[in-house]
Design a protein around this motif. Structure first.
Motif, mmCIF file in Angstrom:
data_model
loop_
_atom_site.group_PDB
_atom_site.id
_atom_site.type_symbol
_atom_site.label_atom_id
_atom_site.label_comp_id
_atom_site.label_asym_id
_atom_site.label_seq_id
_atom_site.Cartn_x
_atom_site.Cartn_y
_atom_site.Cartn_z
ATOM 1 N N VAL A 294 0.864 -1.183 0.000
ATOM 2 C CA VAL A 294 0.000 0.000 0.000
ATOM 3 C C VAL A 294 0.901 1.233 0.000
ATOM 4 C CG1 VAL A 294 -1.760 1.322 1.252
ATOM 5 C CG2 VAL A 294 -1.818 -1.186 1.296
ATOM 6 N N PHE A 295 0.550 2.217 -0.822
ATOM 7 C CA PHE A 295 1.280 3.483 -0.838
ATOM 8 C C PHE A 295 0.450 4.528 -0.117
ATOM 9 C CE2 PHE A 295 2.645 7.529 -2.770
ATOM 10 C CZ PHE A 295 4.010 7.449 -2.525
ATOM 11 N N VAL A 296 1.049 5.201 0.858
ATOM 12 C CA VAL A 296 0.313 6.171 1.659
ATOM 13 C C VAL A 296 1.030 7.514 1.599
ATOM 14 C CG1 VAL A 296 1.443 5.317 3.773
ATOM 15 C CG2 VAL A 296 -0.664 6.659 3.949
ATOM 16 N N PHE A 297 0.325 8.528 1.096
ATOM 17 C CA PHE A 297 0.923 9.839 0.856
ATOM 18 C C PHE A 297 -0.145 10.922 1.059
ATOM 19 C CE2 PHE A 297 2.474 13.214 -2.116
ATOM 20 C CZ PHE A 297 3.707 13.447 -1.524
ATOM 21 N N PRO A 298 -0.556 11.157 2.317
ATOM 22 C CA PRO A 298 -1.633 12.121 2.565
ATOM 23 C C PRO A 298 -1.139 13.564 2.634
ATOM 24 C CG PRO A 298 -0.998 11.106 4.622
ATOM 25 C CD PRO A 298 -0.137 10.467 3.559
ATOM 26 N N SER A 299 -0.465 14.006 1.573
ATOM 27 C CA SER A 299 0.006 15.392 1.508
ATOM 28 C C SER A 299 -1.198 16.314 1.319
ATOM 29 C CB SER A 299 0.978 15.564 0.342
ATOM 30 O OG SER A 299 1.406 16.902 0.229
ATOM 31 N N TYR A 300 -1.318 17.306 2.184
ATOM 32 C CA TYR A 300 -2.506 18.163 2.119
ATOM 33 C C TYR A 300 -2.228 19.500 1.438
ATOM 34 C CZ TYR A 300 -0.324 19.945 6.456
ATOM 35 O OH TYR A 300 0.554 20.447 7.390
ATOM 36 N N ARG A 301 -1.029 19.678 0.883
ATOM 37 C CA ARG A 301 -0.736 20.914 0.134
ATOM 38 C C ARG A 301 0.202 20.557 -1.012
ATOM 39 N NH1 ARG A 301 1.962 25.412 3.567
ATOM 40 N NH2 ARG A 301 3.881 24.662 2.591
ATOM 41 N N GLU A 302 -0.321 19.772 -1.940
ATOM 42 C CA GLU A 302 0.503 19.163 -2.983
ATOM 43 C C GLU A 302 -0.028 19.533 -4.365
ATOM 44 O OE1 GLU A 302 3.811 16.993 -4.009
ATOM 45 O OE2 GLU A 302 3.050 17.238 -1.962
#
Length: 400
Positions: A294-302
Protein backbone atom coordinates in the motif's frame (compact mmCIF):
# COMPACT_ATOMS: atom_id res chain seq x y z
CA UNK A 1 5.17 23.90 -35.78
CA UNK A 2 7.65 26.45 -34.50
CA UNK A 3 7.45 26.39 -30.71
CA UNK A 4 9.14 28.82 -28.33
CA UNK A 5 9.49 27.14 -24.93
CA UNK A 6 10.34 29.29 -21.90
CA UNK A 7 11.77 27.31 -18.99
CA UNK A 8 14.07 29.13 -16.55
CA UNK A 9 15.07 25.78 -15.04
CA UNK A 10 15.46 22.90 -17.49
CA UNK A 11 17.80 20.01 -16.77
CA UNK A 12 17.20 16.32 -17.41
CA UNK A 13 19.97 15.45 -14.95
CA UNK A 14 18.36 17.41 -12.11
CA UNK A 15 15.19 16.84 -10.07
CA UNK A 16 11.92 18.67 -9.50
CA UNK A 17 10.75 21.35 -11.91
CA UNK A 18 14.01 21.36 -13.86
CA UNK A 19 13.54 17.66 -14.63
CA UNK A 20 9.87 18.18 -15.53
CA UNK A 21 10.78 21.01 -17.92
CA UNK A 22 13.38 18.77 -19.56
CA UNK A 23 10.72 16.12 -20.21
CA UNK A 24 8.53 18.71 -21.93
CA UNK A 25 11.45 20.07 -23.96
CA UNK A 26 12.59 16.62 -25.07
CA UNK A 27 9.12 15.44 -26.07
CA UNK A 28 8.22 18.65 -27.88
CA UNK A 29 11.58 18.70 -29.72
CA UNK A 30 10.74 15.25 -31.09
CA UNK A 31 7.50 16.57 -32.56
CA UNK A 32 8.12 20.22 -33.46
CA UNK A 33 10.77 22.79 -34.29
CA UNK A 34 11.72 23.87 -30.78
CA UNK A 35 13.53 26.97 -29.55
CA UNK A 36 14.19 26.75 -25.81
CA UNK A 37 15.02 29.72 -23.56
CA UNK A 38 16.58 28.51 -20.32
CA UNK A 39 19.47 28.67 -17.84
CA UNK A 40 21.92 26.08 -16.59
CA UNK A 41 23.48 25.52 -13.19
CA UNK A 42 27.18 25.82 -12.66
CA UNK A 43 28.76 22.38 -12.84
CA UNK A 44 25.75 20.88 -14.64
CA UNK A 45 25.53 19.80 -18.27
CA UNK A 46 23.92 22.63 -20.27
CA UNK A 47 20.65 21.77 -21.97
CA UNK A 48 22.22 22.58 -25.34
CA UNK A 49 24.33 19.44 -24.91
CA UNK A 50 21.49 17.35 -23.46
CA UNK A 51 19.14 18.30 -26.31
CA UNK A 52 21.27 18.67 -29.45
CA UNK A 53 18.27 18.33 -31.75
CA UNK A 54 16.76 21.61 -30.58
CA UNK A 55 17.81 25.25 -30.71
CA UNK A 56 18.72 26.16 -27.14
CA UNK A 57 19.31 29.74 -26.02
CA UNK A 58 20.75 29.54 -22.53
CA UNK A 59 22.39 31.63 -19.87
CA UNK A 60 24.40 30.52 -16.89
CA UNK A 61 22.59 30.76 -13.57
CA UNK A 62 23.83 33.75 -11.51
CA UNK A 63 26.51 32.98 -8.94
CA UNK A 64 25.20 31.96 -5.52
CA UNK A 65 21.61 31.36 -6.66
CA UNK A 66 21.71 27.58 -6.21
CA UNK A 67 23.48 27.56 -2.84
CA UNK A 68 20.32 26.90 -0.83
CA UNK A 69 18.23 24.35 -2.73
CA UNK A 70 14.86 24.68 -0.99
CA UNK A 71 15.08 28.49 -0.74
CA UNK A 72 15.95 28.66 -4.43
CA UNK A 73 13.20 26.28 -5.52
CA UNK A 74 10.54 28.33 -3.74
CA UNK A 75 11.58 31.94 -4.32
CA UNK A 76 13.63 31.41 -7.50
CA UNK A 77 15.91 34.45 -7.07
CA UNK A 78 17.38 33.71 -10.49
CA UNK A 79 14.03 34.27 -12.20
CA UNK A 80 14.34 38.06 -12.47
CA UNK A 81 17.62 38.05 -14.45
CA UNK A 82 16.25 35.21 -16.60
CA UNK A 83 13.03 37.15 -17.19
CA UNK A 84 14.96 40.22 -18.33
CA UNK A 85 17.24 38.27 -20.66
CA UNK A 86 14.42 36.20 -22.13
CA UNK A 87 12.18 39.23 -22.66
CA UNK A 88 14.99 41.08 -24.44
CA UNK A 89 15.66 38.03 -26.64
CA UNK A 90 11.99 37.71 -27.59
CA UNK A 91 11.68 41.41 -28.42
CA UNK A 92 14.89 41.34 -30.48
CA UNK A 93 13.86 38.29 -32.52
CA UNK A 94 10.10 38.60 -32.90
CA UNK A 95 10.46 40.85 -35.96
CA UNK A 96 12.75 38.48 -37.84
CA UNK A 97 11.15 35.12 -37.08
CA UNK A 98 7.67 33.84 -36.38
CA UNK A 99 6.71 31.34 -33.71
CA UNK A 100 3.38 29.52 -33.89
CA UNK A 101 3.09 29.29 -30.11
CA UNK A 102 4.99 30.10 -26.92
CA UNK A 103 4.78 27.68 -24.02
CA UNK A 104 6.01 28.29 -20.47
CA UNK A 105 5.67 25.05 -18.44
CA UNK A 106 7.69 26.19 -15.41
CA UNK A 107 7.78 27.58 -12.78
CA UNK A 108 4.72 25.62 -11.71
CA UNK A 109 3.85 28.17 -9.01
CA UNK A 110 1.47 30.93 -10.11
CA UNK A 111 3.62 33.84 -8.98
CA UNK A 112 5.86 34.41 -12.01
CA UNK A 113 4.99 36.62 -15.00
CA UNK A 114 6.04 35.33 -18.41
CA UNK A 115 8.61 37.16 -20.55
CA UNK A 116 6.41 36.33 -23.57
CA UNK A 117 3.56 38.50 -22.25
CA UNK A 118 2.65 41.12 -24.84
CA UNK A 119 4.94 39.60 -27.50
CA UNK A 120 2.15 38.83 -29.94
CA UNK A 121 2.94 35.09 -29.81
CA UNK A 122 0.00 32.94 -28.66
CA UNK A 123 0.99 31.91 -25.14
CA UNK A 124 0.25 28.75 -23.16
CA UNK A 125 1.02 28.89 -19.43
CA UNK A 126 1.41 25.74 -17.40
CA UNK A 127 0.47 23.31 -16.14
CA UNK A 128 0.57 25.59 -13.09
CA UNK A 129 -0.34 24.90 -9.49
CA UNK A 130 1.04 25.63 -6.06
CA UNK A 131 -0.23 28.55 -3.98
CA UNK A 132 -2.35 26.19 -1.87
CA UNK A 133 -2.87 27.30 1.71
CA UNK A 134 -2.68 24.79 4.52
CA UNK A 135 -5.93 24.07 6.38
CA UNK A 136 -5.87 26.37 9.46
CA UNK A 137 -5.86 23.48 11.95
CA UNK A 138 -2.44 22.39 10.68
CA UNK A 139 -0.84 25.80 11.21
CA UNK A 140 0.42 25.14 14.74
CA UNK A 141 2.45 22.11 13.68
CA UNK A 142 3.92 24.08 10.81
CA UNK A 143 5.42 26.61 13.21
CA UNK A 144 8.95 25.62 12.27
CA UNK A 145 8.33 26.34 8.59
CA UNK A 146 11.16 28.52 7.21
CA UNK A 147 10.23 32.16 6.65
CA UNK A 148 10.65 31.94 2.88
CA UNK A 149 8.08 29.14 2.67
CA UNK A 150 5.61 31.29 4.57
CA UNK A 151 5.91 33.86 1.76
CA UNK A 152 3.47 31.67 -0.18
CA UNK A 153 0.81 33.67 1.64
CA UNK A 154 1.65 36.61 -0.62
CA UNK A 155 0.53 34.71 -3.73
CA UNK A 156 -3.14 35.67 -3.38
CA UNK A 157 -2.22 39.33 -2.90
CA UNK A 158 0.09 39.29 -5.94
CA UNK A 159 -2.41 37.67 -8.29
CA UNK A 160 -4.79 40.47 -7.34
CA UNK A 161 -2.40 43.45 -7.48
CA UNK A 162 0.66 42.60 -9.63
CA UNK A 163 -0.19 44.08 -13.03
CA UNK A 164 2.45 42.16 -14.98
CA UNK A 165 1.42 38.87 -13.37
CA UNK A 166 -2.26 39.58 -14.05
CA UNK A 167 -1.43 40.50 -17.65
CA UNK A 168 0.37 37.17 -18.11
CA UNK A 169 -2.71 35.17 -17.16
CA UNK A 170 -5.28 37.41 -18.80
CA UNK A 171 -3.42 37.62 -22.12
CA UNK A 172 -2.53 33.92 -22.30
CA UNK A 173 -4.37 31.99 -24.98
CA UNK A 174 -4.57 29.00 -22.63
CA UNK A 175 -3.89 28.46 -18.93
CA UNK A 176 -3.32 24.85 -17.88
CA UNK A 177 -3.85 24.04 -14.20
CA UNK A 178 -3.01 20.91 -12.24
CA UNK A 179 -6.37 20.65 -10.44
CA UNK A 180 -9.77 22.26 -9.91
CA UNK A 181 -8.47 24.65 -7.26
CA UNK A 182 -6.42 26.58 -9.85
CA UNK A 183 -9.39 28.32 -11.56
CA UNK A 184 -10.63 29.23 -8.09
CA UNK A 185 -7.27 30.87 -7.35
CA UNK A 186 -7.39 32.96 -10.56
CA UNK A 187 -11.14 33.57 -10.41
CA UNK A 188 -10.58 37.33 -10.16
CA UNK A 189 -8.87 37.36 -13.57
CA UNK A 190 -10.35 37.31 -17.05
CA UNK A 191 -8.74 34.04 -18.12
CA UNK A 192 -9.56 33.33 -21.76
CA UNK A 193 -9.39 29.53 -21.61
CA UNK A 194 -8.60 27.05 -18.86
CA UNK A 195 -7.91 23.30 -18.99
CA UNK A 196 -6.76 20.78 -16.37
CA UNK A 197 -3.57 18.78 -16.89
CA UNK A 198 -1.13 17.32 -14.38
CA UNK A 199 2.33 18.88 -14.65
CA UNK A 200 4.07 15.52 -14.54
CA UNK A 201 3.64 11.91 -15.65
CA UNK A 202 5.53 8.62 -16.00
CA UNK A 203 7.36 7.41 -19.09
CA UNK A 204 6.34 3.78 -18.97
CA UNK A 205 4.59 1.11 -16.93
CA UNK A 206 6.95 -1.27 -15.08
CA UNK A 207 6.53 -5.01 -15.30
CA UNK A 208 3.65 -6.21 -13.09
CA UNK A 209 4.43 -7.30 -9.54
CA UNK A 210 2.80 -10.50 -8.25
CA UNK A 211 1.59 -9.66 -4.74
CA UNK A 212 -0.90 -12.51 -4.42
CA UNK A 213 -0.18 -14.89 -1.58
CA UNK A 214 2.21 -12.64 0.30
CA UNK A 215 2.57 -13.33 4.00
CA UNK A 216 3.91 -11.40 6.96
CA UNK A 217 3.30 -7.74 7.79
CA UNK A 218 1.54 -5.63 5.18
CA UNK A 219 4.19 -3.28 3.79
CA UNK A 220 3.19 0.39 3.74
CA UNK A 221 5.32 2.86 1.79
CA UNK A 222 5.82 6.63 1.90
CA UNK A 223 8.10 8.28 -0.68
CA UNK A 224 8.82 12.00 -0.72
CA UNK A 225 10.38 14.90 1.11
CA UNK A 226 9.73 14.74 4.82
CA UNK A 227 8.10 18.08 5.49
CA UNK A 228 5.02 18.67 7.61
CA UNK A 229 2.68 19.37 4.71
CA UNK A 230 3.24 15.96 3.12
CA UNK A 231 1.42 14.15 5.91
CA UNK A 232 3.96 11.69 7.29
CA UNK A 233 3.14 12.70 10.87
CA UNK A 234 -0.48 11.81 10.18
CA UNK A 235 0.51 8.37 8.88
CA UNK A 236 2.55 7.72 12.02
CA UNK A 237 -0.38 8.75 14.22
CA UNK A 238 -2.61 6.45 12.18
CA UNK A 239 -0.29 3.54 12.94
CA UNK A 240 -0.80 4.19 16.65
CA UNK A 241 -4.49 3.38 16.10
CA UNK A 242 -3.63 0.08 14.40
CA UNK A 243 -1.81 -1.74 17.18
CA UNK A 244 -3.82 -4.88 16.50
CA UNK A 245 -2.84 -4.87 12.80
CA UNK A 246 0.41 -6.33 11.48
CA UNK A 247 1.96 -3.59 9.35
CA UNK A 248 5.35 -2.04 8.63
CA UNK A 249 5.98 1.43 7.23
CA UNK A 250 8.99 2.19 5.03
CA UNK A 251 9.82 5.89 4.67
CA UNK A 252 11.97 6.86 1.69
CA UNK A 253 13.10 10.46 1.63
CA UNK A 254 14.48 13.17 3.86
CA UNK A 255 13.61 16.66 5.00
CA UNK A 256 13.34 19.12 7.85
CA UNK A 257 10.47 17.24 9.54
CA UNK A 258 12.28 13.90 9.77
CA UNK A 259 13.52 14.37 13.33
CA UNK A 260 10.01 15.36 14.47
CA UNK A 261 8.57 12.28 12.77
CA UNK A 262 11.14 10.00 14.41
CA UNK A 263 10.33 11.49 17.82
CA UNK A 264 6.61 11.12 17.17
CA UNK A 265 7.02 7.45 16.22
CA UNK A 266 8.77 6.83 19.53
CA UNK A 267 6.22 8.84 21.53
CA UNK A 268 3.21 6.95 20.16
CA UNK A 269 4.95 3.60 20.44
CA UNK A 270 5.35 2.61 16.78
CA UNK A 271 9.08 3.19 16.29
CA UNK A 272 9.61 -0.54 15.86
CA UNK A 273 7.20 -0.55 12.91
CA UNK A 274 8.62 2.48 11.05
CA UNK A 275 11.92 2.40 9.12
CA UNK A 276 13.45 5.67 7.89
CA UNK A 277 15.70 4.98 4.90
CA UNK A 278 16.62 8.52 3.88
CA UNK A 279 17.08 9.68 0.30
CA UNK A 280 17.85 6.77 -2.03
CA UNK A 281 18.91 6.28 -5.68
CA UNK A 282 16.14 5.82 -8.23
CA UNK A 283 16.70 2.06 -8.61
CA UNK A 284 16.44 1.53 -4.85
CA UNK A 285 13.18 3.52 -4.71
CA UNK A 286 11.74 1.28 -7.42
CA UNK A 287 12.64 -1.76 -5.30
CA UNK A 288 10.59 -0.35 -2.42
CA UNK A 289 7.63 0.18 -4.76
CA UNK A 290 7.86 -3.50 -5.72
CA UNK A 291 8.11 -4.70 -2.13
CA UNK A 292 5.23 -2.54 -0.87
CA UNK A 293 1.55 -3.45 -0.59
CA UNK A 294 0.00 0.00 0.00
CA UNK A 295 1.28 3.48 -0.84
CA UNK A 296 0.31 6.17 1.66
CA UNK A 297 0.92 9.84 0.86
CA UNK A 298 -1.63 12.12 2.57
CA UNK A 299 0.01 15.39 1.51
CA UNK A 300 -2.51 18.16 2.12
CA UNK A 301 -0.74 20.91 0.13
CA UNK A 302 0.50 19.16 -2.98
CA UNK A 303 0.26 20.61 -6.51
CA UNK A 304 1.37 17.46 -8.35
CA UNK A 305 2.50 14.42 -6.41
CA UNK A 306 4.27 12.38 -9.05
CA UNK A 307 5.11 9.73 -6.45
CA UNK A 308 1.46 8.69 -6.37
CA UNK A 309 1.55 8.11 -10.14
CA UNK A 310 4.76 6.12 -9.76
CA UNK A 311 3.20 3.99 -7.03
CA UNK A 312 0.13 3.27 -9.15
CA UNK A 313 2.31 2.31 -12.10
CA UNK A 314 3.80 -0.37 -9.81
CA UNK A 315 0.31 -1.68 -9.04
CA UNK A 316 -0.12 -0.17 -5.57
CA UNK A 317 -3.37 1.13 -4.10
CA UNK A 318 -2.78 4.66 -2.90
CA UNK A 319 -4.03 6.80 -0.02
CA UNK A 320 -3.93 10.54 -0.79
CA UNK A 321 -5.69 13.74 0.19
CA UNK A 322 -8.51 15.04 -1.95
CA UNK A 323 -7.08 18.56 -2.24
CA UNK A 324 -4.42 19.39 -4.82
CA UNK A 325 -2.87 17.31 -7.58
CA UNK A 326 -2.83 13.80 -6.04
CA UNK A 327 -6.57 13.84 -5.48
CA UNK A 328 -7.16 15.08 -9.03
CA UNK A 329 -4.93 12.44 -10.62
CA UNK A 330 -6.69 9.36 -9.24
CA UNK A 331 -10.11 7.71 -9.25
CA UNK A 332 -12.06 5.99 -6.50
CA UNK A 333 -11.28 2.67 -8.19
CA UNK A 334 -7.56 2.96 -7.45
CA UNK A 335 -7.27 5.35 -4.50
CA UNK A 336 -8.70 6.33 -1.15
CA UNK A 337 -9.06 10.12 -1.06
CA UNK A 338 -9.07 11.71 2.38
CA UNK A 339 -10.27 15.10 3.52
CA UNK A 340 -7.80 17.26 5.45
CA UNK A 341 -9.44 19.48 8.04
CA UNK A 342 -7.26 18.78 11.10
CA UNK A 343 -4.36 16.54 12.12
CA UNK A 344 -6.63 14.44 14.34
CA UNK A 345 -9.20 13.94 11.57
CA UNK A 346 -6.58 13.13 8.94
CA UNK A 347 -4.84 10.58 11.15
CA UNK A 348 -8.15 8.93 12.10
CA UNK A 349 -9.33 8.73 8.48
CA UNK A 350 -5.95 7.45 7.38
CA UNK A 351 -6.16 4.73 10.04
CA UNK A 352 -9.64 3.75 8.81
CA UNK A 353 -8.41 3.54 5.20
CA UNK A 354 -5.38 1.50 6.21
CA UNK A 355 -7.42 -0.90 8.32
CA UNK A 356 -9.73 -1.51 5.36
CA UNK A 357 -6.89 -2.14 2.91
CA UNK A 358 -4.75 -4.19 5.26
CA UNK A 359 -7.70 -6.45 6.05
CA UNK A 360 -8.71 -7.06 2.44
CA UNK A 361 -5.90 -8.42 0.22
CA UNK A 362 -8.27 -8.83 -2.74
CA UNK A 363 -9.27 -5.18 -2.53
CA UNK A 364 -5.61 -4.17 -2.56
CA UNK A 365 -5.02 -6.23 -5.70
CA UNK A 366 -8.10 -4.82 -7.46
CA UNK A 367 -7.19 -1.24 -6.63
CA UNK A 368 -3.58 -1.79 -7.62
CA UNK A 369 -4.63 -3.20 -10.98
CA UNK A 370 -7.00 -0.28 -11.53
CA UNK A 371 -4.18 2.13 -10.72
CA UNK A 372 -1.89 0.59 -13.34
CA UNK A 373 -4.65 0.82 -15.93
CA UNK A 374 -5.42 4.42 -14.97
CA UNK A 375 -1.78 5.51 -15.34
CA UNK A 376 -1.43 3.62 -18.62
CA UNK A 377 -4.51 5.30 -20.08
CA UNK A 378 -4.11 8.79 -18.62
CA UNK A 379 -0.71 9.62 -17.14
CA UNK A 380 2.04 8.73 -19.62
CA UNK A 381 4.39 11.43 -20.89
CA UNK A 382 3.62 10.43 -24.48
CA UNK A 383 -0.05 11.20 -23.83
CA UNK A 384 0.84 14.54 -22.28
CA UNK A 385 2.87 15.47 -25.36
CA UNK A 386 0.10 14.44 -27.76
CA UNK A 387 -2.45 16.47 -25.83
CA UNK A 388 -0.11 19.47 -25.68
CA UNK A 389 0.42 19.26 -29.45
CA UNK A 390 -3.35 19.43 -29.91
CA UNK A 391 -3.45 22.55 -27.73
CA UNK A 392 -0.59 24.09 -29.75
CA UNK A 393 -2.55 23.63 -32.97
CA UNK A 394 -5.78 25.00 -31.51
CA UNK A 395 -4.07 28.04 -30.01
CA UNK A 396 -2.03 28.76 -33.14
CA UNK A 397 -5.13 28.50 -35.32
CA UNK A 398 -7.01 30.94 -33.10
CA UNK A 399 -4.15 33.49 -33.12
CA UNK A 400 -2.70 35.57 -30.26
Amino acid sequence: MKVLMIAPACDGEDVGEAWVAAQWATLIAERHELTLLTTYKRGHTPMSRQLPGARVIEWQEPAGVGRFERFNSLLQPGYLPFFIRARRWIRRHRAEERFDVAHQPVPVAMRYPSPATGSGIPLIIGPVGGSLDSPPAFAEEEGATPWWQRLRRLDSWRIEHDRLLRATYESAALVLGVAEYVPEFVSGLRVRRFEIMSETAVHDIPAPVDRAGRSGPVRLLYVGRIVRTKGLRDVIRALAELRDVEVRLDVVGDGNDRAACERLAAEVGVADRVAFHGKLPRAAVDDYYREADVFVFPSYREPGGNVALEAMSFGLPVIVCRRGGPGANVTDACAVRLEATSPAQLAADCATALRRLVGDPELRLRMGSAGREHVASTHLWSQRAARMTAYYREVAAAGA
